[in-house]
Scaffold this motif. Structure first.
Motif, PDB file in Angstrom:
ATOM      1  N   CYS A 142      -4.524  -3.080   3.322  1.00  0.00           N
ATOM      2  CA  CYS A 142      -5.174  -1.887   3.461  1.00  0.00           C
ATOM      3  C   CYS A 142      -4.859  -2.013   5.765  1.00  0.00           C
ATOM      4  O   CYS A 142      -5.314  -2.615   5.706  1.00  0.00           O
ATOM      5  N   GLY A 143      -3.970  -1.259   6.478  1.00  0.00           N
ATOM      6  CA  GLY A 143      -3.643  -1.130   7.792  1.00  0.00           C
ATOM      7  C   GLY A 143      -4.596  -1.782   8.581  1.00  0.00           C
ATOM      8  O   GLY A 143      -5.004  -2.488   9.452  1.00  0.00           O
ATOM      9  N   THR A 144      -5.790  -0.401   8.696  1.00  0.00           N
ATOM     10  CA  THR A 144      -6.567  -0.050   9.361  1.00  0.00           C
ATOM     11  C   THR A 144      -8.024  -1.119   9.131  1.00  0.00           C
ATOM     12  O   THR A 144      -8.025  -2.035  10.545  1.00  0.00           O
ATOM     13  N   ASN A 175      -5.913  10.021   0.031  1.00  0.00           N
ATOM     14  CA  ASN A 175      -6.494   9.516  -0.340  1.00  0.00           C
ATOM     15  C   ASN A 175      -5.684   9.960  -2.054  1.00  0.00           C
ATOM     16  O   ASN A 175      -6.173  11.102  -2.065  1.00  0.00           O
ATOM     17  N   CYS A 188      -4.779   5.827   8.258  1.00  0.00           N
ATOM     18  CA  CYS A 188      -3.970   5.002   7.743  1.00  0.00           C
ATOM     19  C   CYS A 188      -2.963   4.178   8.745  1.00  0.00           C
ATOM     20  O   CYS A 188      -1.881   5.278   8.611  1.00  0.00           O
ATOM     21  N   GLY A 189      -3.895   3.315   8.086  1.00  0.00           N
ATOM     22  CA  GLY A 189      -2.432   2.034   9.080  1.00  0.00           C
ATOM     23  C   GLY A 189      -0.963   1.954   8.469  1.00  0.00           C
ATOM     24  O   GLY A 189      -0.467   2.053   9.311  1.00  0.00           O
ATOM     25  N   ASN A 190      -1.247   1.848   7.693  1.00  0.00           N
ATOM     26  CA  ASN A 190       0.152   1.154   6.302  1.00  0.00           C
ATOM     27  C   ASN A 190       0.497   2.633   6.386  1.00  0.00           C
ATOM     28  O   ASN A 190       2.100   2.480   6.365  1.00  0.00           O
ATOM     29  N   GLU A 235     -10.700   0.312  -1.409  1.00  0.00           N
ATOM     30  CA  GLU A 235     -10.877   1.507  -0.289  1.00  0.00           C
ATOM     31  C   GLU A 235     -11.374   2.506  -1.125  1.00  0.00           C
ATOM     32  O   GLU A 235     -10.961   2.366  -2.277  1.00  0.00           O
ATOM     33  N   ARG A 236     -12.133   2.955   0.822  1.00  0.00           N
ATOM     34  CA  ARG A 236     -12.945   4.778  -0.411  1.00  0.00           C
ATOM     35  C   ARG A 236     -11.241   5.819  -0.415  1.00  0.00           C
ATOM     36  O   ARG A 236     -10.802   5.937  -0.461  1.00  0.00           O
ATOM     37  N   ASN A 277     -14.642   2.053   3.048  1.00  0.00           N
ATOM     38  CA  ASN A 277     -13.878   0.679   2.713  1.00  0.00           C
ATOM     39  C   ASN A 277     -14.117  -0.638   3.511  1.00  0.00           C
ATOM     40  O   ASN A 277     -14.914  -0.686   3.998  1.00  0.00           O
ATOM     41  N   ASN A 285       0.841  -1.208   0.000  1.00  0.00           N
ATOM     42  CA  ASN A 285      -0.030  -0.069   0.136  1.00  0.00           C
ATOM     43  C   ASN A 285       1.164   1.508   0.352  1.00  0.00           C
ATOM     44  O   ASN A 285       1.793   1.142   0.845  1.00  0.00           O
ATOM     45  N   ASN A 298     -11.344   5.495  11.542  1.00  0.00           N
ATOM     46  CA  ASN A 298     -11.903   5.609   9.689  1.00  0.00           C
ATOM     47  C   ASN A 298     -13.066   4.969   8.685  1.00  0.00           C
ATOM     48  O   ASN A 298     -13.456   3.133   9.783  1.00  0.00           O
ATOM     49  N   ALA A 323      -8.511  11.854   4.426  1.00  0.00           N
ATOM     50  CA  ALA A 323      -8.871  10.158   5.656  1.00  0.00           C
ATOM     51  C   ALA A 323      -8.468  10.604   6.786  1.00  0.00           C
ATOM     52  O   ALA A 323      -6.974  11.366   7.388  1.00  0.00           O
TER      53      ALA A 323
HETATM   54  N1  LIG Z   1      -8.681   5.193   2.195  1.00  0.00           N
HETATM   55  C1  LIG Z   1      -8.766   5.182   3.848  1.00  0.00           C
HETATM   56  C2  LIG Z   1      -7.776   5.987   4.255  1.00  0.00           C
HETATM   57  C3  LIG Z   1      -6.161   4.910   3.710  1.00  0.00           C
HETATM   58  C4  LIG Z   1      -6.572   4.043   4.858  1.00  0.00           C
HETATM   59  C5  LIG Z   1      -5.138   3.224   4.084  1.00  0.00           C
HETATM   60  N2  LIG Z   1      -4.443   2.459   3.416  1.00  0.00           N
HETATM   61  C6  LIG Z   1      -5.189   1.786   5.261  1.00  0.00           C
HETATM   62  O1  LIG Z   1      -3.345   0.973   5.426  1.00  0.00           O
HETATM   63  O2  LIG Z   1      -5.162   2.324   6.436  1.00  0.00           O
HETATM   64  C7  LIG Z   1      -9.850   6.131   4.045  1.00  0.00           C
HETATM   65  O3  LIG Z   1     -10.384   6.914   3.208  1.00  0.00           O
HETATM   66  O4  LIG Z   1     -10.644   5.852   4.887  1.00  0.00           O
END
Ligand SMILES: N[C@@H](CCC[C@H](N)C(=O)O)C(=O)O
Length: 328
Positions: free
Chosen positions: A227-229, A67, A76-78, A218-219, A200, A13, A164, A73
């Protein structure tokens, strides 16, 4: 103007880090949005998002994440792991607090997840199952492992904000291989009555006890490698349905690699938090000449690759993908 960017990734990511912490750079809100749209375009530079690393009045530094479509956002975890590594490099601190839109979060350098791969553990919190916090417009307070007939007749969904918004469902291989995820995700990420801010969407499959696979649309981006979260939220959902255990390591496989998650539950406050542990890999440094009025016309001047760490990461990725071929 010339800006220095650092391309990095967590589980594939990928993000461009822009340093406002040790430089005098600063941008308007409109510039941040336009930079994200221009620099994330895969026809030129390409990334899933932009991470602005900034000074903080309350923490060691601050992260803002945009994004690819220019939307901001809350988390973002990653990306937070990449920021943790960058801040660790420039501030020299192994353990830090990073200010994000809704919370100050603990990040720390930890044992390599795989030989020679810089690894960071980041806190994913606060967690809320209240539909108002996503927001999800529904006539009840929570959606936990239940159908959402407006979206699909039989899939069981859980909705949670970390902070998020995430919509998660456990599926089998047939559903995973179908077009259903794309179809549903597209629906809830265009103007719709359920998720006014989009969401997401993750499809999750159990691989073996203690191991899951997560794929996320992902949104503001579309399908990403990981996506980390979402992987953190999915780990919590698998604990809630009894597939995995609280307080123990869950291996979370994804199309860009592998992370580990540990879900914590504080009984007294009835709150959850999740540790997300994984790589923070640098790909290249790049100097960019960009006109604030016409950011899409930017030019890349110099590029310096991080060859060794990219090749070490490729070994992890090979192992993960051959394991996934036997399981999905
Ligand atoms: N697209 C997500 C924000 C990014 C999240 C990310 N890739 C992760 O690693 O958590 C949003 O709009 O919430």
């Amino acid at each position: 103007m010339i800006i220095e960017g650092l391309k990095s990734h967590g589980s594939g990511n990928d993000f461009l880090i822009i340093d406002e912490l040790t430089t005098t750079l600063t941008f308007t809100e409109e510039e941040r949005e336009n930079f994200a749209k221009a620099l994330c375009n895969r026809e030129k530079l390409g990334a899933d998002g932009i991470l602005f690393v900034m000074k903080s009045e309350h923490a060691d530094c601050r992260m803002r994440v945009f994004n690819a479509d220019g939307s901001e956002a809350s988390m973002c975890g990653n990306g937070l792991r990449c920021v943790a590594r960058y801040a660790n490099d420039v501030l020299g601190l192994d353990k830090m607090i990073v200010e994000t839109m809704k919370a100050n979060l603990l990040v720390e350098k930890t044992e390599d997840i795989y030989e020679g791969i810089p690894t960071f553990k980041v806190e994913i919190s606060p967690v809320s199952f209240n539909v108002k916090d996503l927001p999800l417009v529904l006539a009840k307070e929570q959606l936990q492992n239940e159908t959402l007939p407006e979206l699909h007749d039989t899939l069981l969904f859980s909705a949670l904000a970390v902070p998020n918004p995430h919509l998660i469902t456990l599926v089998d291989s047939d559903v995973l291989q179908s077009d259903l995820q794309e179809e549903l995700s597209t629906k809830v990420n265009q103007p719709n009555e359920l998720f006014p801010d989009g969401v997401n969407v993750s499809f999750v499959k159990e691989l073996e006890p203690g191991s899951i696979y997560v794929r996320t649309f992902e949104r503001g981006v579309g399908f990403t490698n990981a996506c980390g979260t979402a992987m953190s939220a999915s780990s919590l959902v698998t604990c809630s349905v009894g597939l995995n255990a609280l307080e123990s390591e869950i291996s979370v496989y994804n199309n860009g690699g592998k992370v580990k998650c540990v879900v914590h539950h504080d009984v007294e406050s009835q709150t959850y938090s999740i540790d997300l542990i994984g790589n923070a890999t640098y790909e290249f440094k790049v100097s960019i000449e960009i006109d604030l009025d016409q950011p899409e016309k930017f030019e890349m001047l110099e590029k310096e690759d991080f060859e060794l760490e990219t090749s070490l990461y490729a070994k992890l990725q090979d192992e993960v993908q051959s394991y996934l071929r036997t399981k999905l």
